[in-house]
Design an enzyme around this catalytic site. Structure first.
Site, PDB file in Angstrom:
ATOM      1  N   ASP A  98     -54.041   3.272  41.084  1.00 54.15           N
ATOM      2  CA  ASP A  98     -53.572   2.356  42.125  1.00 54.15           C
ATOM      3  C   ASP A  98     -54.146   2.592  43.513  1.00 54.15           C
ATOM      4  O   ASP A  98     -53.537   2.224  44.515  1.00 54.15           O
ATOM      5  CB  ASP A  98     -52.038   2.457  42.195  1.00 54.15           C
ATOM      6  CG  ASP A  98     -51.573   3.895  42.327  1.00 54.15           C
ATOM      7  OD1 ASP A  98     -52.377   4.733  42.792  1.00 54.15           O
ATOM      8  OD2 ASP A  98     -50.415   4.200  41.973  1.00 54.15           O
ATOM      9  N   GLU A 120     -53.846   4.071  33.139  1.00 54.95           N
ATOM     10  CA  GLU A 120     -52.564   4.257  33.846  1.00 54.95           C
ATOM     11  C   GLU A 120     -52.055   2.896  34.337  1.00 54.95           C
ATOM     12  O   GLU A 120     -51.780   2.683  35.524  1.00 54.95           O
ATOM     13  CB  GLU A 120     -52.675   5.255  35.001  1.00 54.95           C
ATOM     14  CG  GLU A 120     -51.316   5.809  35.414  1.00 54.95           C
ATOM     15  CD  GLU A 120     -51.384   6.932  36.438  1.00 54.95           C
ATOM     16  OE1 GLU A 120     -51.607   8.087  36.060  1.00 54.95           O
ATOM     17  OE2 GLU A 120     -51.229   6.639  37.635  1.00 54.95           O
ATOM     18  N   GLU A 134     -50.142   1.250  47.182  1.00 52.16           N
ATOM     19  CA  GLU A 134     -50.415   1.433  45.749  1.00 52.16           C
ATOM     20  C   GLU A 134     -49.739   0.386  44.858  1.00 52.16           C
ATOM     21  O   GLU A 134     -50.314  -0.048  43.855  1.00 52.16           O
ATOM     22  CB  GLU A 134     -50.011   2.846  45.307  1.00 52.16           C
ATOM     23  CG  GLU A 134     -50.897   3.966  45.856  1.00 52.16           C
ATOM     24  CD  GLU A 134     -50.539   4.387  47.277  1.00 52.16           C
ATOM     25  OE1 GLU A 134     -49.555   3.873  47.843  1.00 52.16           O
ATOM     26  OE2 GLU A 134     -51.269   5.235  47.837  1.00 52.16           O
ATOM     27  N   HIS A 210     -47.980  13.688  51.144  1.00 46.38           N
ATOM     28  CA  HIS A 210     -49.143  13.025  51.751  1.00 46.38           C
ATOM     29  C   HIS A 210     -49.064  11.507  51.837  1.00 46.38           C
ATOM     30  O   HIS A 210     -49.938  10.862  52.414  1.00 46.38           O
ATOM     31  CB  HIS A 210     -50.412  13.380  50.954  1.00 46.38           C
ATOM     32  CG  HIS A 210     -50.475  12.676  49.623  1.00 46.38           C
ATOM     33  ND1 HIS A 210     -49.850  13.152  48.498  1.00 46.38           N
ATOM     34  CD2 HIS A 210     -51.061  11.513  49.248  1.00 46.38           C
ATOM     35  CE1 HIS A 210     -50.049  12.334  47.493  1.00 46.38           C
ATOM     36  NE2 HIS A 210     -50.776  11.322  47.910  1.00 46.38           N
ATOM     37  N   ARG A 212     -48.770   7.573  52.494  1.00 47.87           N
ATOM     38  CA  ARG A 212     -48.842   6.786  53.725  1.00 47.87           C
ATOM     39  C   ARG A 212     -47.486   6.294  54.184  1.00 47.87           C
ATOM     40  O   ARG A 212     -47.185   6.279  55.376  1.00 47.87           O
ATOM     41  CB  ARG A 212     -49.764   5.568  53.528  1.00 47.87           C
ATOM     42  CG  ARG A 212     -51.188   5.822  53.950  1.00 47.87           C
ATOM     43  CD  ARG A 212     -52.104   4.683  53.538  1.00 47.87           C
ATOM     44  NE  ARG A 212     -53.429   5.232  53.300  1.00 47.87           N
ATOM     45  CZ  ARG A 212     -54.421   5.203  54.169  1.00 47.87           C
ATOM     46  NH1 ARG A 212     -54.272   4.617  55.326  1.00 47.87           N
ATOM     47  NH2 ARG A 212     -55.586   5.745  53.875  1.00 47.87           N
ATOM     48  N   HIS A 243     -52.875  18.454  52.257  1.00 45.97           N
ATOM     49  CA  HIS A 243     -53.873  17.386  52.081  1.00 45.97           C
ATOM     50  C   HIS A 243     -54.792  17.345  53.309  1.00 45.97           C
ATOM     51  O   HIS A 243     -54.364  17.655  54.422  1.00 45.97           O
ATOM     52  CB  HIS A 243     -53.083  16.078  51.933  1.00 45.97           C
ATOM     53  CG  HIS A 243     -53.874  14.890  51.487  1.00 45.97           C
ATOM     54  ND1 HIS A 243     -54.825  14.289  52.281  1.00 45.97           N
ATOM     55  CD2 HIS A 243     -53.844  14.173  50.333  1.00 45.97           C
ATOM     56  CE1 HIS A 243     -55.341  13.255  51.631  1.00 45.97           C
ATOM     57  NE2 HIS A 243     -54.770  13.164  50.446  1.00 45.97           N
TER      58      HIS A 243
HETATM   59  C1  UD1 Z   1     -55.382   8.196  48.723  1.00 48.41           C
HETATM   60  C2  UD1 Z   1     -54.737   7.058  47.942  1.00 48.41           C
HETATM   61  C3  UD1 Z   1     -53.377   7.479  47.410  1.00 48.41           C
HETATM   62  C4  UD1 Z   1     -53.450   8.789  46.640  1.00 48.41           C
HETATM   63  C5  UD1 Z   1     -54.150   9.825  47.490  1.00 48.41           C
HETATM   64  C6  UD1 Z   1     -54.344  11.067  46.666  1.00 48.41           C
HETATM   65  C7  UD1 Z   1     -55.264   4.814  48.810  1.00 48.41           C
HETATM   66  C8  UD1 Z   1     -54.880   3.750  49.739  1.00 48.41           C
HETATM   67  N1  UD1 Z   1     -54.518   5.928  48.843  1.00 48.41           N
HETATM   68  O1  UD1 Z   1     -54.558   8.420  49.853  1.00 48.41           O
HETATM   69  O2  UD1 Z   1     -52.895   6.474  46.535  1.00 48.41           O
HETATM   70  O3  UD1 Z   1     -52.152   9.208  46.354  1.00 48.41           O
HETATM   71  O4  UD1 Z   1     -55.431   9.344  47.901  1.00 48.41           O
HETATM   72  O5  UD1 Z   1     -54.569  12.184  47.438  1.00 48.41           O
HETATM   73  O6  UD1 Z   1     -56.202   4.666  48.081  1.00 48.41           O
HETATM   74  N2  UD1 Z   1     -59.811  13.351  53.738  1.00 48.41           N
HETATM   75  C9  UD1 Z   1     -60.791  14.287  53.928  1.00 48.41           C
HETATM   76  N3  UD1 Z   1     -61.399  14.832  52.830  1.00 48.41           N
HETATM   77  C10 UD1 Z   1     -61.055  14.496  51.561  1.00 48.41           C
HETATM   78  C11 UD1 Z   1     -60.042  13.542  51.383  1.00 48.41           C
HETATM   79  C12 UD1 Z   1     -59.442  12.971  52.474  1.00 48.41           C
HETATM   80  O7  UD1 Z   1     -61.128  14.626  55.046  1.00 48.41           O
HETATM   81  O8  UD1 Z   1     -61.622  15.032  50.603  1.00 48.41           O
HETATM   82  C13 UD1 Z   1     -59.153  12.749  54.919  1.00 48.41           C
HETATM   83  C14 UD1 Z   1     -60.033  11.728  55.649  1.00 48.41           C
HETATM   84  O9  UD1 Z   1     -59.795  11.835  57.036  1.00 48.41           O
HETATM   85  C15 UD1 Z   1     -59.448  10.402  55.146  1.00 48.41           C
HETATM   86  C16 UD1 Z   1     -57.975  10.758  55.026  1.00 48.41           C
HETATM   87  O10 UD1 Z   1     -57.965  12.086  54.512  1.00 48.41           O
HETATM   88  O11 UD1 Z   1     -59.676   9.371  56.063  1.00 48.41           O
HETATM   89  C17 UD1 Z   1     -57.154   9.866  54.146  1.00 48.41           C
HETATM   90  O12 UD1 Z   1     -57.784   9.641  52.893  1.00 48.41           O
HETATM   91  P1  UD1 Z   1     -57.535   8.244  52.121  1.00 48.41           P
HETATM   92  O13 UD1 Z   1     -58.275   8.254  50.837  1.00 48.41           O
HETATM   93  O14 UD1 Z   1     -57.750   7.131  53.049  1.00 48.41           O
HETATM   94  O15 UD1 Z   1     -55.979   8.245  51.843  1.00 48.41           O
HETATM   95  P2  UD1 Z   1     -55.046   9.269  51.100  1.00 48.41           P
HETATM   96  O16 UD1 Z   1     -53.853   9.449  51.957  1.00 48.41           O
HETATM   97  O17 UD1 Z   1     -55.802  10.459  50.663  1.00 48.41           O
HETATM   98  N1  UDP Z   2     -53.664  18.655  43.246  1.00 52.32           N
HETATM   99  C1  UDP Z   2     -54.641  19.636  43.364  1.00 52.32           C
HETATM  100  N2  UDP Z   2     -54.668  20.395  44.495  1.00 52.32           N
HETATM  101  C2  UDP Z   2     -53.784  20.242  45.505  1.00 52.32           C
HETATM  102  C3  UDP Z   2     -52.795  19.225  45.383  1.00 52.32           C
HETATM  103  C4  UDP Z   2     -52.781  18.446  44.241  1.00 52.32           C
HETATM  104  O1  UDP Z   2     -55.455  19.818  42.468  1.00 52.32           O
HETATM  105  O2  UDP Z   2     -53.856  20.981  46.482  1.00 52.32           O
HETATM  106  C5  UDP Z   2     -53.652  17.829  42.024  1.00 52.32           C
HETATM  107  C6  UDP Z   2     -52.319  17.732  41.319  1.00 52.32           C
HETATM  108  O3  UDP Z   2     -52.114  18.793  40.417  1.00 52.32           O
HETATM  109  C7  UDP Z   2     -52.423  16.390  40.629  1.00 52.32           C
HETATM  110  C8  UDP Z   2     -53.239  15.572  41.609  1.00 52.32           C
HETATM  111  O4  UDP Z   2     -53.943  16.513  42.419  1.00 52.32           O
HETATM  112  O5  UDP Z   2     -53.165  16.479  39.434  1.00 52.32           O
HETATM  113  C9  UDP Z   2     -52.325  14.724  42.439  1.00 52.32           C
HETATM  114  O6  UDP Z   2     -53.009  14.273  43.538  1.00 52.32           O
HETATM  115  P1  UDP Z   2     -52.279  13.707  44.822  1.00 52.32           P
HETATM  116  O7  UDP Z   2     -50.929  14.318  44.951  1.00 52.32           O
HETATM  117  O8  UDP Z   2     -53.234  13.876  45.944  1.00 52.32           O
HETATM  118  O9  UDP Z   2     -52.192  12.151  44.505  1.00 52.32           O
HETATM  119  P2  UDP Z   2     -51.129  11.229  43.744  1.00 52.32           P
HETATM  120  O10 UDP Z   2     -50.905  11.777  42.387  1.00 52.32           O
HETATM  121  O11 UDP Z   2     -49.882  11.226  44.585  1.00 52.32           O
HETATM  122  O12 UDP Z   2     -51.767   9.896  43.749  1.00 52.32           O
END
Ligand code: UD1
Ligand code: UDP
Length: 382
Positions: A98, A120, A134, A210, A212, A243
């Site tokens: 999602d 999923e 999502e 984490h 939004r 995160h």
């Molecule tokens: C995204 C997904 C969310 C999922 C989450 C898993 C969307 C809208 N949201 O949210 O469904 O639960 O990923 O973690 O698709 N960043 C880094 N390095 C990384 C990853 C992220 O610096 O490796 C920072 C960046 O500043 C980025 C911010 O995190 O802009 C947010 O990342 P983003 O993918 O936009 O949203 P998530 O909150 O991670």
């Molecule tokens: N996870 C990880 N390292 C972390 C936090 C989460 O490997 O520091 C793994 C976790 O075990 C799960 C997945 O990341 O498999 C979940 O990701 P996240 O919570 O970012 O996203 P969501 O499931 O809420 O979309």
């Protein structure tokens, strides 16, 4: 001779963890040519998963930027995936879950009239702003997709209610397949703190947060409750792999730093995360994936959200919705720390999300749908 070209597309950490075993499964099939495209909506957190599962994407759109907005992610993915599809011309695109990558990759495939499989599928809260964005992403992908791989019977019922009945398969969740390769009794952590923690003598609370829709006030409430829980319970150690989102890191720094028993650490790689979960006392999280993994390991989970699209473990008694109000989060956490009976009721292993054979069923369902196999797979029995 490969008969079917399947392209798996993903961009964030959880999609990668849940798609990795499927990419490996498809690569083993003689009739399938398996291609992998990452959007890199996440960068470091995605690369860590690719490393652990030894995946080498054929295409990498490298779109991530700090504090990216939903529109920038969506538009960059949409145009990037379009180019990739025009070059690779797959028969089927697989997306997961999602995220913004999921939605835009599915839309790009639809524009190219390439069939879409949704891994999923069928999770719903029926509240379009929670989880945001999502819930809308997965609902829209449900309309686009030709094949729907549902983890649980309840997920399939959601699709039935929406009039989606063709191409639906009950498979279990691929995350349970992934855990078969990551969780080990003799695992040794590379993060030294995790080797040093006394998992028997202390109570280790594993936290992630984490989402939004929790940015701002809900996160402030949650984190204040967590700090109070640790202050009032000297036997606890709180471990929070934070995160990389700057919004989340600022909040964690503001509310949770500077306490000797609160450990704010960098994101863990997935092996370390799963093995920490297997050793901890309690999980408090707003993550989707952790709600599926912790029950399989017999760990109670308090969900730091107002709702969940994963009601199965709530029904099984191992997960409770704590909400995002400070008092409720504190009270439920304190109960599990102070009342052994309440703890024992939640601490039993259940596996409503899968049996470790989801990828095999998805592979079989794809081959059957394209005429490469005489029978569809037997459905997952929850
Ligand atoms: C995204 C997904 C969310 C999922 C989450 C898993 C969307 C809208 N949201 O949210 O469904 O639960 O990923 O973690 O698709 N960043 C880094 N390095 C990384 C990853 C992220 O610096 O490796 C920072 C960046 O500043 C980025 C911010 O995190 O802009 C947010 O990342 P983003 O993918 O936009 O949203 P998530 O909150 O991670
Ligand atoms: N996870 C990880 N390292 C972390 C936090 C989460 O490997 O520091 C793994 C976790 O075990 C799960 C997945 O990341 O498999 C979940 O990701 P996240 O919570 O970012 O996203 P969501 O499931 O809420 O979309």
């Amino acid at each position: 001779m490969k008969q079917l070209r399947v392209m798996t597309i993903f961009g964030t950490r959880p999609e990668a963890i849940k798609m990795a075993p499927l990419v490996q499964e498809l690569s083993r099939r003689p009739g399938v040519e398996s291609l992998c495209c990452v959007t890199a909506q996440h960068r470091e957190m995605l690369d860590a998963v690719l490393r652990i599962f030894r995946l080498q994407p054929d295409y990498d759109l490298d779109i991530m930027e700090p504090r990216q907005t939903l529109s920038t992610i969506t538009s960059k993915c949409l145009t990037g995936v379009e180019r990739v599809l025009q070059e690779a011309r797959p028969d089927l695109v697989l997306v997961h879950g999602d995220t913004s990558t999921t939605f835009s990759a599915a839309l790009a495939a639809f524009y190219q009239q390439v069939k879409v499989g949704h891994v999923e599928a069928g999770l719903r809260t029926y509240d379009k702003y929670s989880p945001f964005p999502e819930e809308m992403n997965r609902t829209l992908v449900g309309d686009i997709a030709d094949l729907h791989f549902c983890p649980t019977p309840a997920n399939r019922e959601n699709l039935t209610r929406e009039g989606i009945q063709e191409g639906v398969f009950l498979t279990g969740n691929t995350v349970i397949d992934a855990m078969a390769t990551t969780v080990r009794k003799d695992f040794s952590f590379t993060t030294e703190l995790l080797n040093e923690l006394d998992y028997q003598g202390r109570r280790v609370i594993l936290v992630t947060c984490h989402r939004r829709e929790n940015y701002g006030e809900p996160m402030a409430h949650i984190m204040t409750a967590l700090r109070r829980l640790v202050e009032d319970h000297p036997e606890t150690e709180l471990v929070y792999p934070v995160h990389l989102s700057p919004v989340v890191r600022e909040a964690a720094g503001q509310y949770l730093s500077g306490h000797p028993r609160i450990h704010l650490i960098d994101p863990l790689d997935v092996e370390e995360m799963h093995n920490l979960m297997a050793r901890c006392y309690l999980v408090m999280t707003d993550s989707g994936g952790l709600q599926e993994e912790a029950p399989a390991l017999g760990k109670p989970v308090l969900v730091l959200r107002r709702e969940t699209e994963r009601p199965e473990a709530v029904a099984a008694g191992t997960v409770k919705l704590a909400g995002t109000e400070e008092e409720a989060v504190y009270r439920l956490g304190a109960e599990l720390l102070e009342d052994p009976e309440a703890y024992a009721k939640m601490a039993h292993a259940v596996n409503p999300y899968g049996d470790g054979r989801a990828c095999e069923r998805i592979g079989d369902a794809i081959e059957w749908s394209f005429g490469l196999r005489p029978e569809p797979p037997e459905p997952f029995q929850a």
